[in-house]
Design a protein around this motif. Structure first.
Motif, short mmCIF file in Angstrom:
data_model
loop_
_atom_site.label_atom_id
_atom_site.label_comp_id
_atom_site.label_asym_id
_atom_site.label_seq_id
_atom_site.Cartn_x
_atom_site.Cartn_y
_atom_site.Cartn_z
N THR A 91 0.83 -1.21 0.00
CA THR A 91 0.00 0.00 0.00
C THR A 91 0.86 1.26 0.00
O THR A 91 0.35 2.34 0.20
CB THR A 91 -0.92 0.02 1.23
N GLN B 229 2.82 3.63 5.04
CA GLN B 229 1.78 3.35 6.04
C GLN B 229 1.23 4.66 6.57
O GLN B 229 1.97 5.60 6.79
CB GLN B 229 2.35 2.56 7.20
N SER B 230 -0.07 4.68 6.80
CA SER B 230 -0.66 5.90 7.35
C SER B 230 -0.33 6.04 8.83
O SER B 230 -0.25 7.14 9.35
CB SER B 230 -2.18 5.90 7.13
N ILE B 231 -0.11 4.91 9.52
CA ILE B 231 0.29 4.93 10.93
C ILE B 231 1.63 4.19 11.03
O ILE B 231 1.68 2.99 10.79
CB ILE B 231 -0.76 4.25 11.82
#
Length: 110
Positions: A25, A28-30
């Motif tokens: 993806t 990472q968003s977090i």
């Protein structure tokens, strides 16, 4: 009997998830969310393992930490996956955290 069935469901699901090839993806968003996931899954594995089998905490810890190591080794052979010592440390931390919490709560006067 129910505790063992639940443990084997959790174990099977965890094994599947750790060996499944997830699409990348990008960023990472977090940050380090995967380490938190490893910690949480192994915390739950320790809880269900402890309920399912009447083994000492030390033996349970050894078994589950070895399982985490085997999963990381298996990931190094799975297409699109790789082994990560930090994932293994997160796994071990989840197991240790469960047994520390269990020990502290079992000593608490009721």
């Amino acid at each position: 009997m129910l505790a063992r069935a639940l443990f084997f469901v959790v174990l099977s699901t965890a094994t599947f998830l750790f060996l499944w090839q997830f699409p990348s993806t990008g960023a990472q968003s977090i940050p380090h969310l995967d380490k938190l996931v490893h910690f949480g899954i192994f915390f739950v594995l320790a809880l269900t393992f402890h309920r399912a089998f009447a083994l000492s905490a030390k033996l349970s810890l050894l078994i589950l930490v070895c399982y985490g190591l085997l999963i990381e080794i298996a990931q190094s052979y799975a297409p699109g996956r790789s082994a990560d010592v930090y994932d293994w440390l997160a796994d071990a931390s989840g197991v240790v955290a469960y047994f520390i919490l269990h020990h502290l709560l079992s000593k608490k006067p009721r």
